[in-house]
Write a protein that holds these residues in place. Structure first.
Motif, PDB file in Angstrom:
ATOM      1  N   GLY A 213       0.823  -1.196   0.000  1.00 48.73           N
ATOM      2  CA  GLY A 213       0.000   0.000   0.000  1.00 48.73           C
ATOM      3  C   GLY A 213       0.857   1.246   0.000  1.00 48.73           C
ATOM      4  O   GLY A 213       2.080   1.188   0.083  1.00 48.73           O
ATOM      5  N   SER A 214       0.201   2.375  -0.089  1.00 46.11           N
ATOM      6  CA  SER A 214       0.922   3.641  -0.140  1.00 46.11           C
ATOM      7  C   SER A 214       1.310   4.104   1.261  1.00 46.11           C
ATOM      8  O   SER A 214       0.667   3.777   2.258  1.00 46.11           O
ATOM      9  N   LEU A 215       2.375   4.900   1.305  1.00 47.74           N
ATOM     10  CA  LEU A 215       2.852   5.482   2.564  1.00 47.74           C
ATOM     11  C   LEU A 215       3.114   6.959   2.323  1.00 47.74           C
ATOM     12  O   LEU A 215       3.915   7.316   1.453  1.00 47.74           O
ATOM     13  N   LYS A 216       2.454   7.810   3.092  1.00 47.89           N
ATOM     14  CA  LYS A 216       2.632   9.253   2.957  1.00 47.89           C
ATOM     15  C   LYS A 216       2.948   9.858   4.315  1.00 47.89           C
ATOM     16  O   LYS A 216       2.216   9.658   5.277  1.00 47.89           O
ATOM     17  N   ILE A 217       4.053  10.620   4.370  1.00 52.20           N
ATOM     18  CA  ILE A 217       4.461  11.278   5.610  1.00 52.20           C
ATOM     19  C   ILE A 217       4.625  12.764   5.317  1.00 52.20           C
ATOM     20  O   ILE A 217       5.332  13.150   4.376  1.00 52.20           O
ATOM     21  N   THR A 218       3.988  13.597   6.139  1.00 58.07           N
ATOM     22  CA  THR A 218       4.018  15.044   5.951  1.00 58.07           C
ATOM     23  C   THR A 218       4.452  15.722   7.236  1.00 58.07           C
ATOM     24  O   THR A 218       3.950  15.403   8.320  1.00 58.07           O
ATOM     25  N   GLY A 219       5.379  16.658   7.127  1.00 60.84           N
ATOM     26  CA  GLY A 219       5.797  17.441   8.277  1.00 60.84           C
ATOM     27  C   GLY A 219       4.918  18.670   8.432  1.00 60.84           C
ATOM     28  O   GLY A 219       4.588  19.343   7.459  1.00 60.84           O
ATOM     29  N   ALA A 220       4.511  18.957   9.677  1.00 61.34           N
ATOM     30  CA  ALA A 220       3.636  20.102   9.946  1.00 61.34           C
ATOM     31  C   ALA A 220       4.054  20.765  11.254  1.00 61.34           C
ATOM     32  O   ALA A 220       4.493  20.091  12.190  1.00 61.34           O
ATOM     33  N   ASP A 221       3.932  22.072  11.344  1.00 60.42           N
ATOM     34  CA  ASP A 221       4.282  22.799  12.566  1.00 60.42           C
ATOM     35  C   ASP A 221       3.211  22.637  13.637  1.00 60.42           C
ATOM     36  O   ASP A 221       3.474  22.194  14.746  1.00 60.42           O
ATOM     37  N   VAL A 222       1.973  23.000  13.303  1.00 56.24           N
ATOM     38  CA  VAL A 222       0.883  22.939  14.287  1.00 56.24           C
ATOM     39  C   VAL A 222      -0.338  22.243  13.716  1.00 56.24           C
ATOM     40  O   VAL A 222      -0.875  21.308  14.316  1.00 56.24           O
ATOM     41  N   ASP A 223      -0.790  22.702  12.591  1.00 61.24           N
ATOM     42  CA  ASP A 223      -2.049  22.217  12.017  1.00 61.24           C
ATOM     43  C   ASP A 223      -1.766  21.541  10.674  1.00 61.24           C
ATOM     44  O   ASP A 223      -1.094  22.134   9.818  1.00 61.24           O
ATOM     45  N   PRO A 224      -2.197  20.310  10.436  1.00 58.68           N
ATOM     46  CA  PRO A 224      -3.001  19.506  11.358  1.00 58.68           C
ATOM     47  C   PRO A 224      -2.163  18.916  12.489  1.00 58.68           C
ATOM     48  O   PRO A 224      -0.941  18.875  12.392  1.00 58.68           O
ATOM     49  N   ALA A 225      -2.850  18.486  13.536  1.00 62.56           N
ATOM     50  CA  ALA A 225      -2.169  17.906  14.686  1.00 62.56           C
ATOM     51  C   ALA A 225      -1.474  16.611  14.285  1.00 62.56           C
ATOM     52  O   ALA A 225      -1.965  15.861  13.441  1.00 62.56           O
ATOM     53  N   PRO A 226      -0.300  16.331  14.872  1.00 70.18           N
ATOM     54  CA  PRO A 226       0.413  15.103  14.534  1.00 70.18           C
ATOM     55  C   PRO A 226      -0.436  13.857  14.801  1.00 70.18           C
ATOM     56  O   PRO A 226      -1.086  13.738  15.848  1.00 70.18           O
ATOM     57  N   GLY A 227      -0.399  12.936  13.856  1.00 73.81           N
ATOM     58  CA  GLY A 227      -1.165  11.703  14.015  1.00 73.81           C
ATOM     59  C   GLY A 227      -0.962  10.794  12.817  1.00 73.81           C
ATOM     60  O   GLY A 227      -0.273  11.143  11.856  1.00 73.81           O
ATOM     61  N   TRP A 228      -1.554   9.596  12.895  1.00 74.42           N
ATOM     62  CA  TRP A 228      -1.445   8.653  11.797  1.00 74.42           C
ATOM     63  C   TRP A 228      -2.774   7.951  11.582  1.00 74.42           C
ATOM     64  O   TRP A 228      -3.602   7.846  12.493  1.00 74.42           O
ATOM     65  N   SER A 229      -2.964   7.472  10.347  1.00 74.30           N
ATOM     66  CA  SER A 229      -4.178   6.726  10.027  1.00 74.30           C
ATOM     67  C   SER A 229      -3.855   5.634   9.010  1.00 74.30           C
ATOM     68  O   SER A 229      -2.976   5.807   8.158  1.00 74.30           O
ATOM     69  N   GLN A 230      -4.577   4.536   9.117  1.00 74.93           N
ATOM     70  CA  GLN A 230      -4.413   3.423   8.196  1.00 74.93           C
ATOM     71  C   GLN A 230      -5.763   3.078   7.582  1.00 74.93           C
ATOM     72  O   GLN A 230      -6.769   2.929   8.285  1.00 74.93           O
ATOM     73  N   LYS A 231      -5.771   2.971   6.264  1.00 76.02           N
ATOM     74  CA  LYS A 231      -6.954   2.500   5.552  1.00 76.02           C
ATOM     75  C   LYS A 231      -6.640   1.113   4.998  1.00 76.02           C
ATOM     76  O   LYS A 231      -5.765   0.956   4.153  1.00 76.02           O
ATOM     77  N   LEU A 232      -7.361   0.127   5.495  1.00 73.80           N
ATOM     78  CA  LEU A 232      -7.085  -1.261   5.164  1.00 73.80           C
ATOM     79  C   LEU A 232      -8.251  -1.865   4.391  1.00 73.80           C
ATOM     80  O   LEU A 232      -9.408  -1.770   4.811  1.00 73.80           O
ATOM     81  N   THR A 233      -7.951  -2.478   3.262  1.00 73.56           N
ATOM     82  CA  THR A 233      -8.949  -3.169   2.449  1.00 73.56           C
ATOM     83  C   THR A 233      -8.517  -4.615   2.268  1.00 73.56           C
ATOM     84  O   THR A 233      -7.386  -4.882   1.861  1.00 73.56           O
ATOM     85  N   VAL A 234      -9.443  -5.540   2.587  1.00 75.95           N
ATOM     86  CA  VAL A 234      -9.150  -6.975   2.483  1.00 75.95           C
ATOM     87  C   VAL A 234     -10.287  -7.659   1.746  1.00 75.95           C
ATOM     88  O   VAL A 234     -11.465  -7.377   2.014  1.00 75.95           O
ATOM     89  N   ARG A 235      -9.944  -8.560   0.835  1.00 73.15           N
ATOM     90  CA  ARG A 235     -10.944  -9.367   0.143  1.00 73.15           C
ATOM     91  C   ARG A 235     -10.528 -10.833   0.192  1.00 73.15           C
ATOM     92  O   ARG A 235      -9.335 -11.153   0.095  1.00 73.15           O
ATOM     93  N   ALA A 236     -11.502 -11.711   0.364  1.00 78.62           N
ATOM     94  CA  ALA A 236     -11.242 -13.152   0.389  1.00 78.62           C
ATOM     95  C   ALA A 236     -12.533 -13.894   0.037  1.00 78.62           C
ATOM     96  O   ALA A 236     -13.577 -13.274  -0.203  1.00 78.62           O
ATOM     97  N   LYS A 237     -12.459 -15.216   0.034  1.00 80.48           N
ATOM     98  CA  LYS A 237     -13.637 -16.001  -0.330  1.00 80.48           C
ATOM     99  C   LYS A 237     -14.671 -16.043   0.783  1.00 80.48           C
ATOM    100  O   LYS A 237     -15.875 -16.130   0.530  1.00 80.48           O
ATOM    101  N   THR A 238     -14.200 -15.993   2.033  1.00 79.16           N
ATOM    102  CA  THR A 238     -15.118 -16.107   3.171  1.00 79.16           C
ATOM    103  C   THR A 238     -14.843 -15.002   4.177  1.00 79.16           C
ATOM    104  O   THR A 238     -13.745 -14.438   4.237  1.00 79.16           O
ATOM    105  N   ASP A 239     -15.861 -14.709   5.006  1.00 80.78           N
ATOM    106  CA  ASP A 239     -15.713 -13.699   6.049  1.00 80.78           C
ATOM    107  C   ASP A 239     -14.649 -14.104   7.063  1.00 80.78           C
ATOM    108  O   ASP A 239     -13.928 -13.252   7.599  1.00 80.78           O
ATOM    109  N   ALA A 240     -14.546 -15.407   7.325  1.00 79.31           N
ATOM    110  CA  ALA A 240     -13.580 -15.867   8.318  1.00 79.31           C
ATOM    111  C   ALA A 240     -12.143 -15.563   7.873  1.00 79.31           C
ATOM    112  O   ALA A 240     -11.316 -15.105   8.670  1.00 79.31           O
ATOM    113  N   VAL A 241     -11.864 -15.774   6.594  1.00 78.13           N
ATOM    114  CA  VAL A 241     -10.525 -15.486   6.086  1.00 78.13           C
ATOM    115  C   VAL A 241     -10.276 -13.990   6.072  1.00 78.13           C
ATOM    116  O   VAL A 241      -9.175 -13.522   6.414  1.00 78.13           O
TER     117      VAL A 241
END
Length: 397
Positions: free
Chosen positions: A73-101
């Protein structure tokens, strides 16, 4: 066929074979991620179950260094002084044959955060699942500009911008874009393009992917293969290495460039230039310092304002234009092609020229001697020209 030309054809065939194998390897790499059909007997249309998960968290205060590991997946890192507040987020997408997998993959593919003193680690590890599936993890991080950043990514694009601290970025099979980084930069990727701009001193490495570097505040070292390598506006020494790919460089303090089987072009070098090619053209323009250039089976065109030139070619023509009235030494050697030198009319050079089965035509007097050491030592500019089976021309302008 001439033995050297036969070797050239064999090398070109070998290079084509190696490159084709590399592309084939790359084409097979994303089979695990997503494909319409494959040799395992399933296609993406079989993946009926899916999930999309987003998780996020704040970056703790006092963090001075950040390490990020991502995969698929993609990775993006941005430096900021104040706004927006420092933090991280992950968007995860998974596909398989069954819900259990799907749930099994998702639970093992989420980003994990670990704080060790003032060092923060964000790690995404791809699970080892044999069931048919596809997945993608896109990670986005905002941090204070001052921290040091280290990243690793696989099979996805890496983008880092707006940092004042040093940056070290590594990737496999992913494009990379780094910009507005005031500190030192070390970056490495494979099989994808790398673009770096407005940074501190930089060391860049790629395999089978293009590199473009611009506005580097300090020395630049860059290396790639089978793809173009471009650099301009370098506020320091420039060292570029390529294999079977073109090099294009413009505006640097000094230049040390080497490639093979492709064109080498350089302009506006404030200091010395060392230019090496194999079976490709060498072109240099507006070089202030000394020039040392060599190639074979390609033309050589050199224009410089320095006092010293050494140009060596095999089976290719040479054209050298020295514009400085303070020229001290010019040496040029080739065979089976024309050799032409242009000198300021104000010079009174000591010219020595020798060729076999060719003509010598000079606007300056020529000393027909066999060895460079026979030239006088009266302080006059020394011009030593040698050819085989080709003409020599010396022009006053």
């Amino acid at each position: 066929m001439h033995p050297a030309r036969k070797r050239l054809l064999l090398m070109k065939r070998l290079c084509s074979t190696v490159f084709a194998a590399a592309v084939a390897t790359l084409a097979g790499c994303d089979l695990h991620i997503s494909t319409s059909s494959n040799s395992f007997g399933w296609s993406t249309s079989d993946l009926k179950s899916s999930t999309n998960i987003t998780q996020s968290a704040a970056i703790p205060a006092g963090v001075k260094s950040l390490e990020v590991v991502n995969a698929f997946g993609s990775l993006k890192i941005t430096g900021a002084d104040v706004d927006p507040a420092p933090g991280w987020s992950q968007k995860l997408t998974v596909r398989a044959k069954t819900d259990a997998v799907v749930q099994q993959i998702a639970s093992n593919f989420l980003c994990k955060s670990e704080l060790i003193g003032d060092h923060l680690r964000l790690v995404v590890t791809a699970p080892n699942i044999s069931d048919p599936h596809s997945f993608q993890s896109d990670l986005e991080v905002t941090v204070p500009k001052s921290i040091i950043v280290q990243t690793r990514n696989q099979y996805g694009q890496t983008e880092i911008q707006g940092m004042n601290g040093d940056v070290e970025a590594k990737a496999q099979f992913g494009a990379m874009e780094l910009r507005d980084l005031a500190g030192k930069v070390r970056a490495e990727t494979t099989y994808a393009a790398m673009k770096v701009g407005h940074t501190g001193p930089a060391t860049l490495k790629n395999q089978f992917g293009a590199i473009e570097a611009a506005d580097i505040h300090g020395p630049l070292e860059a290396e790639t293969s089978y793809a173009p390598l471009k650099a301009h506006d370098i506020s320091g020494t420039l060292k570029l290495r390529n294999q079977f790919g073109a090099i294009q460089a413009e505006k640097a303090w000094e230049a040390d460039l080497k490639t093979s089987y492709a064109e080498l072009n350089v302009k506006e070098i404030a200091g010395d230039a060392r230019l090496v090619n194999q079976f490709g053209r060498v072109a240099a323009e507006d070089i202030t310092g000394s020039v040392k250039a060599e190639t074979s089976y390609g033309p050589m065109d050199i224009i410089g304002h320095g006092t010293n030139f050494v140009c060596d070619n095999q089976f290719g023509g040479i054209s050298v234009r020295a514009t400085s009235a303070k020229l001290a030494n010019l040496e040029a050697h080739t065979s089976y092609a024309a050799l032409k030198v242009r000198l300021p009319s104000s010079l009174k050079p000591t010219v020595q020229a020798h060729t076999s089965y060719g003509d010598i035509d000079s606007d300056f007097p020529v000393m027909m001697k066999s060895h460079p050491q026979d030239l006088s030592s009266d302080g006059a500019p020394r011009v030593n020209l040698r050819n085989q089976n080709g003409n020599i021309r010396v022009v006053s302008e």
